[in-house]
Structures are given as C-alpha cells and as structure tokens.
Enzyme design. Structure first.
Site, PDB file in Angstrom:
ATOM      1  CB  SER A  58      -0.343   6.296  11.538  1.00  0.00           C
ATOM      2  OG  SER A  58      -0.316   5.983  10.183  1.00  0.00           O
TER       3      SER A  58
ATOM      4  CG  HIS B 100      -3.771   1.690  11.822  1.00  0.00           C
ATOM      5  ND1 HIS B 100      -2.833   1.402  12.779  1.00  0.00           N
ATOM      6  CD2 HIS B 100      -3.084   2.270  10.808  1.00  0.00           C
ATOM      7  CE1 HIS B 100      -1.648   1.789  12.359  1.00  0.00           C
ATOM      8  NE2 HIS B 100      -1.775   2.312  11.180  1.00  0.00           N
TER       9      HIS B 100
ATOM     10  CD  GLU C 294      -3.596  -0.449  16.155  1.00  0.00           C
ATOM     11  OE1 GLU C 294      -3.085   0.353  15.344  1.00  0.00           O
ATOM     12  OE2 GLU C 294      -3.002  -0.826  17.176  1.00  0.00           O
TER      13      GLU C 294
ATOM     14  CG  ASN D 102       1.964   3.591  13.827  1.00  0.00           C
ATOM     15  OD1 ASN D 102       2.974   3.126  13.306  1.00  0.00           O
ATOM     16  ND2 ASN D 102       0.825   3.690  13.186  1.00  0.00           N
TER      17      ASN D 102
HETATM   18  N1  LIG Z   1       2.256   4.502   4.709  1.00  0.00           N
HETATM   19  C1  LIG Z   1       2.005   3.630   5.682  1.00  0.00           C
HETATM   20  O1  LIG Z   1       2.778   2.678   5.925  1.00  0.00           O
HETATM   21  C2  LIG Z   1       0.735   3.750   6.501  1.00  0.00           C
HETATM   22  C3  LIG Z   1       0.317   2.653   7.250  1.00  0.00           C
HETATM   23  C4  LIG Z   1      -0.872   2.735   7.989  1.00  0.00           C
HETATM   24  C5  LIG Z   1      -1.603   3.924   7.979  1.00  0.00           C
HETATM   25  N2  LIG Z   1      -1.164   4.988   7.245  1.00  0.00           N
HETATM   26  C6  LIG Z   1      -1.996   6.199   7.251  1.00  0.00           C
HETATM   27  O2  LIG Z   1      -2.780   6.200   6.069  1.00  0.00           O
HETATM   28  C7  LIG Z   1      -3.013   7.548   5.651  1.00  0.00           C
HETATM   29  C8  LIG Z   1      -2.516   7.735   4.229  1.00  0.00           C
HETATM   30  O3  LIG Z   1      -1.123   7.449   4.211  1.00  0.00           O
HETATM   31  P1  LIG Z   1      -0.370   7.080   2.846  1.00  0.00           P
HETATM   32  O4  LIG Z   1       0.909   6.431   3.233  1.00  0.00           O
HETATM   33  O5  LIG Z   1      -1.317   6.387   1.905  1.00  0.00           O
HETATM   34  O6  LIG Z   1      -0.060   8.560   2.295  1.00  0.00           O
HETATM   35  P2  LIG Z   1       0.238   9.012   0.801  1.00  0.00           P
HETATM   36  O7  LIG Z   1       0.971  10.289   0.924  1.00  0.00           O
HETATM   37  O8  LIG Z   1       0.807   7.894   0.002  1.00  0.00           O
HETATM   38  O9  LIG Z   1      -1.250   9.274   0.227  1.00  0.00           O
HETATM   39  C9  LIG Z   1      -2.126  10.249   0.744  1.00  0.00           C
HETATM   40  C10 LIG Z   1      -3.039  10.678  -0.390  1.00  0.00           C
HETATM   41  O10 LIG Z   1      -4.095  11.483   0.155  1.00  0.00           O
HETATM   42  C11 LIG Z   1      -4.379  12.446  -0.795  1.00  0.00           C
HETATM   43  N3  LIG Z   1      -5.172  13.522  -0.196  1.00  0.00           N
HETATM   44  C12 LIG Z   1      -4.758  14.557   0.571  1.00  0.00           C
HETATM   45  N4  LIG Z   1      -5.822  15.304   0.934  1.00  0.00           N
HETATM   46  C13 LIG Z   1      -6.916  14.708   0.398  1.00  0.00           C
HETATM   47  C14 LIG Z   1      -8.305  15.006   0.397  1.00  0.00           C
HETATM   48  N5  LIG Z   1      -8.776  16.076   1.030  1.00  0.00           N
HETATM   49  N6  LIG Z   1      -9.145  14.182  -0.264  1.00  0.00           N
HETATM   50  C15 LIG Z   1      -8.660  13.094  -0.899  1.00  0.00           C
HETATM   51  N7  LIG Z   1      -7.357  12.763  -0.945  1.00  0.00           N
HETATM   52  C16 LIG Z   1      -6.508  13.572  -0.310  1.00  0.00           C
HETATM   53  C17 LIG Z   1      -3.024  12.888  -1.330  1.00  0.00           C
HETATM   54  O11 LIG Z   1      -3.154  13.561  -2.577  1.00  0.00           O
HETATM   55  C18 LIG Z   1      -2.324  11.532  -1.448  1.00  0.00           C
HETATM   56  O12 LIG Z   1      -2.522  10.941  -2.729  1.00  0.00           O
HETATM   57  C19 LIG Z   1      -2.306   8.445   6.678  1.00  0.00           C
HETATM   58  O13 LIG Z   1      -3.247   8.811   7.665  1.00  0.00           O
HETATM   59  C20 LIG Z   1      -1.242   7.519   7.239  1.00  0.00           C
HETATM   60  O14 LIG Z   1      -0.836   7.901   8.527  1.00  0.00           O
HETATM   61  C21 LIG Z   1      -0.024   4.928   6.498  1.00  0.00           C
END
Ligand SMILES: NC(=O)c1ccc[n+]([C@@H]2O[C@H](COP(=O)([O-])OP(=O)(O)OC[C@H]3O[C@@H](n4cnc5c(N)ncnc54)[C@H](O)[C@@H]3O)[C@@H](O)[C@H]2O)c1
Length: 285
Positions: free
Chosen positions: A122, A143, A155, A193
C-alpha cells in the site's frame, strides 16, 4: 515476457488481498498457487474465496460451473518452492518491509530469472523491496484495491529500476483480470493511499474530538461527498492494523501531516482491527 507467456500465477499471502487476487486470477483462467506461512491461513483464504464466489453466483455474475472451475484452478500451499514454476508472482503479505524483503529474497532464489515479481504494498517503496533481488527490472507494484473481486482499479507502481517491458506486462496482466489501471511513481503511498490515509485519520480524529457521532461522520462523508463509505467504516473494512502500518510509513516519509490518529493506535493495541476481528469502530457479527 508477454501476457501470452503467463500461465501460472503465484500469490504470496492468503489474507484479505491475497485470496482476492488468487480468485480474480483463477476466474480469468490462470492456474494459481496461493501461499501463506501456515495451513490455517491458507484454509481461511479458501473460505473467503468460496464465500466470494458464492456471492458472485448469487448475483448472476458467474455461473456455478464457472465458479467451480475457478476454485479448482487455485492450489494452496505453505511451501514457497511450489511457486517455482510461476510466470508472475504477486506478493500480498503483511505490510512490513522486512517481511516483504525476505519474501522477495526467497522468490528470487526459487523462481526463474524471467519471472515477474509484483508487490501489492500500500505504501512501501517498490525500489527498496526490489533492492534485495537480482532482477530489480522485473519488480513492480501491482496495487489491487479491496475487495479485489469487486474493485475495478489497480495502481501500477514504477520502481527506480522497473523496466518498460515489466510495466507493460503489469498493465496487460491487470487488464486481463478485468481491471483498469493507472500509473504512479514510487513515492510514499503512491496516488491512492497518499490521499486516502490522511482522510481516514482525520475522520478518526474528528470522532475522537467530538465533532460528531461515528455514524454521522460516515453519513456526512457519504452523503456530502458521494463516496460509498465514510472514513470509519472504510478503516474497519481495510483493517485497522493495515491503516496504522500505512499511516506510520507515510508519517515517517512525509512528516507530521501524516501522523496516525491516537485512537487508531489505541484500537490496534486493543486488538480491535475492524471487520476481520468482529470489532473496530463498529461491531460485526
Ligand atoms: N486490506 C486492504 O484494504 C489493502 C488494500 C490494498 C493493499 N493492501 C496491501 O496488501 C498486503 C496484504 O494486506 P492484507 O490486508 O491482505 O493483510 P492480511 O493481514 O489480511 O493478510 C496478510 C497475510 O500475509 C501472510 N504472511 C505474512 N508473512 C508471510 C510470508 N512470509 N509468506 C506468505 N504469507 C505471509 C499472513 O499470514 C496473512 O495471512 C499489504 O501489503 C497491504 O498493505 C491491503
């Protein structure tokens, strides 16, 4: 590498974003391998995919056989080696630079040199993530927006060393998943963001400082500015830990106007992370 060369898609992280990306890639006809660190997270990711596909079937946006075929195209794993023959990998692990760099180091060792490595970060620097691999020209930001199966936008973020070919492939791949793209330079928070996070934090501060009730802050912004969700509801939807991680990165890079709201930090410390834990600013069943 061209779009036609992509058959197999790797997704790292089976959380909110990872399972959504796996779902849309599988629905578009790609074979997908979705990897998380523990089987319970992989299983929870599949549960989300099943629920999401069922909603699309109920809304007549997919037929049941199409949904079943998409589901069958996704393999789950905890073993990074299972991503070795992927043509593109989208990393959607926790928003933490050390985690992302360690994932990218492992991917560079595991995957073929021509594999494109994308991150769904993000706010973190694509260039810094790419600095640990032997092919920074093949690294870019893709993104996706939350919820991935619903939101149309992706993005495309350009790192210092991202090549033109990698960028073109990133746009083509996202479009093949039914998305529309725009491009942003590798600067903190990119387009979305950088603008969204201060908006959410200001909503939280306004509530904390007694400007209005929570629901009235959300109503004010939805009715007043025609956005689908107000800041507090949207924060819960994103995940308060994700909002805090993103806000802290922006604060560190861009200064005090990005300072996270105190109440956001307190909620995260209490473990109330929004919809995914059943409580954030609002409560959920
Ligand atoms: N939640 C949102 O609205 C959103 C939107 C756009 C981008 N993002 C980005 O997407 C990414 C994930 O966010 P999310 O909301 O899905 O988080 P989340 O917490 O729902 O999921 C993250 C997952 O990654 C796993 N993980 C951690 N380390 C790992 C590894 N080494 N190998 C494999 N898996 C691993 C965790 O166990 C977890 O299941 C982040 O970088 C976040 O900033 C999130």
């Amino acid at each position: 590498m061209q779009l036609d060369d992509i058959d197999r898609v790797g997704v790292v992280g089976a959380g909110t974003m990872g399972n959504g990306i796996a779902q849309v890639a599988a629905t578009a006809g790609y074979d997908v391998v979705m990897r998380d660190v523990e089987q319970q997270f992989v299983s929870a990711g599949f549960e989300d995919v099943d629920e999401s596909l069922a909603r699309l079937v109920a809304r007549d946006e997919l037929t049941r056989p199409e949904a079943d075929r998409a589901r069958d195209r996704i393999d789950g794993t905890t073993d990074l080696a299972d991503l070795s023959d992927c043509d593109i990998v989208v990393e959607a692990a926790t928003e933490d630079m050390d985690v992302k760099q360690s994932v990218f180091e492992d991917l560079a060792e595991t995957c073929a040199p021509e594999t494109v490595l994308a991150t769904n970060t993000s706010t973190l620097s694509i260039t810094t993530i790419a600095s640990v691999v032997d092919r920074p020209e093949r690294v870019l930001g893709l993104h996706f927006m939350n919820p991935v199966p619903v939101m149309k936008g992706v993005e495309v973020v350009v790192g210092e060393k991202t090549s033109e070919d990698t960028l073109a492939l990133g746009h083509a791949f996202a479009e093949d998943l039914g998305k529309e793209t725009w491009e942003a330079d590798d600067k903190p928070g990119f387009v979305v963001n950088r603008i969204l996070m201060p908006w959410i934090n200001e909503g939280i501060r306004a509530y904390d400082e007694g400007v209005a009730e929570m629901a009235d802050i959300d109503r004010g912004m939805t009715l007043g500015t025609n956005v689908p969700m107000g800041p507090l509801e949207l924060a819960d939807h994103i995940g308060l830990d994700v909002v805090l991680d993103a806000s802290e990165t922006l604060h560190e890079e861009l200064g005090d106007r990005y300072k996270p709201a105190y109440l956001l930090k307190r909620k995260v410390a209490a473990g109330d992370l929004g919809k995914k834990t059943g409580a954030g600013f609002y409560e959920y069943d």
